[in-house]
Motif scaffolding. Structure first.
Motif, PDB file in Angstrom:
ATOM      1  N   TYR A 187       0.661  -1.214  -0.159  1.00 57.52           N
ATOM      2  CA  TYR A 187       0.036  -0.101  -0.063  1.00 57.52           C
ATOM      3  C   TYR A 187       0.888   1.188  -0.079  1.00 57.52           C
ATOM      4  CZ  TYR A 187      -3.129   3.544   1.762  1.00 57.52           C
ATOM      5  OH  TYR A 187      -3.634   4.977   1.981  1.00 57.52           O
ATOM      6  N   ARG A 225      -2.203   7.863   1.858  1.00 56.86           N
ATOM      7  CA  ARG A 225      -2.221   8.623   2.951  1.00 56.86           C
ATOM      8  C   ARG A 225      -3.275   8.088   4.191  1.00 56.86           C
ATOM      9  NH1 ARG A 225      -3.088  13.962   1.879  1.00 56.86           N
ATOM     10  NH2 ARG A 225      -2.699  13.499  -0.639  1.00 56.86           N
ATOM     11  N   ILE A 226      -4.041   7.235   3.657  1.00 58.09           N
ATOM     12  CA  ILE A 226      -5.106   6.593   4.714  1.00 58.09           C
ATOM     13  C   ILE A 226      -4.409   5.514   5.562  1.00 58.09           C
ATOM     14  CG2 ILE A 226      -7.185   5.416   4.677  1.00 58.09           C
ATOM     15  CD1 ILE A 226      -7.961   6.330   2.078  1.00 58.09           C
ATOM     16  N   ARG A 227      -4.571   5.814   6.931  1.00 56.05           N
ATOM     17  CA  ARG A 227      -3.884   4.859   7.733  1.00 56.05           C
ATOM     18  C   ARG A 227      -4.744   3.383   8.050  1.00 56.05           C
ATOM     19  NH1 ARG A 227      -0.405   7.998   9.999  1.00 56.05           N
ATOM     20  NH2 ARG A 227      -0.705  10.393  10.133  1.00 56.05           N
ATOM     21  N   ARG A 228      -4.066   2.508   8.396  1.00 51.41           N
ATOM     22  CA  ARG A 228      -4.706   1.104   8.693  1.00 51.41           C
ATOM     23  C   ARG A 228      -5.996   1.119   9.209  1.00 51.41           C
ATOM     24  NH1 ARG A 228       0.742  -0.055   9.575  1.00 51.41           N
ATOM     25  NH2 ARG A 228       1.978  -1.024   7.626  1.00 51.41           N
ATOM     26  N   GLU A 258      -8.172   3.193   9.424  1.00 51.06           N
ATOM     27  CA  GLU A 258      -9.229   4.010   8.702  1.00 51.06           C
ATOM     28  C   GLU A 258      -9.338   3.020   7.399  1.00 51.06           C
ATOM     29  OE1 GLU A 258      -6.938   7.197   7.511  1.00 51.06           O
ATOM     30  OE2 GLU A 258      -7.669   8.730   9.343  1.00 51.06           O
ATOM     31  N   ILE A 259      -8.555   2.298   6.892  1.00 44.75           N
ATOM     32  CA  ILE A 259      -9.039   1.287   5.816  1.00 44.75           C
ATOM     33  C   ILE A 259      -9.671   0.236   6.465  1.00 44.75           C
ATOM     34  CG2 ILE A 259      -7.834  -0.588   4.407  1.00 44.75           C
ATOM     35  CD1 ILE A 259      -5.242   1.073   4.268  1.00 44.75           C
ATOM     36  N   ILE A 264     -13.302   1.682   6.489  1.00 41.97           N
ATOM     37  CA  ILE A 264     -14.022   1.747   5.312  1.00 41.97           C
ATOM     38  C   ILE A 264     -14.222   0.416   4.785  1.00 41.97           C
ATOM     39  CG2 ILE A 264     -13.433   2.573   2.751  1.00 41.97           C
ATOM     40  CD1 ILE A 264     -11.764   4.666   3.958  1.00 41.97           C
ATOM     41  N   THR A 286     -12.411   5.306  -2.276  1.00 35.47           N
ATOM     42  CA  THR A 286     -11.170   5.367  -1.264  1.00 35.47           C
ATOM     43  C   THR A 286     -10.181   4.486  -1.173  1.00 35.47           C
ATOM     44  OG1 THR A 286     -12.535   4.910   0.641  1.00 35.47           O
ATOM     45  CG2 THR A 286     -12.755   7.098   0.086  1.00 35.47           C
ATOM     46  N   ILE A 287     -10.554   3.266  -1.199  1.00 38.35           N
ATOM     47  CA  ILE A 287      -9.333   2.327  -1.075  1.00 38.35           C
ATOM     48  C   ILE A 287      -9.555   1.000  -2.032  1.00 38.35           C
ATOM     49  CG2 ILE A 287      -9.109   2.742   1.373  1.00 38.35           C
ATOM     50  CD1 ILE A 287     -10.919   0.162   1.945  1.00 38.35           C
TER      51      ILE A 287
END
Length: 250
Positions: free
Chosen positions: A130, A133-136, A138-139, A142, A183-184
């Motif tokens: 990965y 900018r998205i942290r784990r 937050e992943i 989502i 987003t992911i």
């Protein structure tokens, strides 16, 4: 002091001591009689002379530090499909994998605190993992929300209400990027969930997964041994696993 007064004080002292002993109010021995004593769990001594308590030992490490109850139940169900119980041994749920993931997300791993998270961001190769900018944590937020949405869209039921085949179908859609997320990456979330599941199944029990070292036992993995001098010159030998906790006192 007159002799009869001393004798009277000694008699009162002996009487008071006898009463404390017979009634069970002996603070030094933690044995309290009367109404208060009836509230304390009864303890008896074993044949070896050790105190035996009827109080069940609780594992207070099994508590949520990040997930909501709904998220935790989804992770339990999803990881059990990734690492199901079978004839070889327990699955992810019994091994405590969901607790492992929850505790990891609440700490440095969930915050990506040891990684560079500043721009510019470029799309990395698959071998790089990965890049963003998205942290784990937050992943996972989502990913679990979209997992639920996809379940409701496809089967009109919550993910945890699906049967095993339906749950497998939902997870396969994520693994094969059949779910469009903005987003992911769907497959990126699934791969993170899968790798976290395996880590929870085989990590040291210190981290809340691999309960009772059952994951290691299934693999005949020796765990955290201090040395192998007793077996290094022998044929393959199954060694009972040892956790980091077992080294206390060494």
């Amino acid at each position: 002091m007159p002799e009869n007064t001393k004798e009277q004080d000694n008699n009162e002292s002996l009487t008071r001591r006898r009463f404390l002993k017979s009634s069970g109010i002996a603070l030094g021995g933690l044995a309290v009689g009367g109404a208060l004593g009836s509230l304390i769990p009864f303890k008896e001594k074993t044949n070896e002379g050790k105190v035996k308590s009827d109080k069940k030992t609780e594992n207070y490490n099994l508590a949520l530090m990040y997930f909501t109850q709904e998220q935790f139940r989804m992770v339990e169900s999803a990881t059990e499909r990734i690492f199901p119980a079978d004839d070889n041994g327990p699955g992810a749920k019994e091994l405590g994998v969901a607790y492992f993931i929850d505790h990891q997300l609440s700490g440095d791993w969930g915050f990506n605190s040891r990684e560079y998270m500043q721009p510019p961001f470029f799309k990395g190769e698959k071998v790089q993992g990965y890049q963003g900018r998205i942290r784990r944590r937050e992943i996972f937020d989502i990913g679990l929300r979209e997992l639920q949405n996809h379940s409701l869209t496809k089967y009109k039921k919550n993910f945890i209400e699906l049967n095993e085949e339906e749950q497998d179908d939902i997870l396969t859609d994520f693994a094969e990027d059949k779910v469009n997320l903005t987003t992911i990456s769907a497959s990126g979330f699934f791969n993170m969930l899968r790798s976290s599941t395996l880590e929870g199944a085989y990590s040291d029990p210190l981290y809340s997964g691999n309960r009772n070292m059952e994951g290691w036992k299934m693999r005949n993995y020796p765990g955290s041994q201090m040395a192998y001098t007793d077996v290094i010159d022998k044929k393959f030998t199954v060694i009972p696993p040892v956790s980091l906790r077992d080294h206390l006192g060494h």
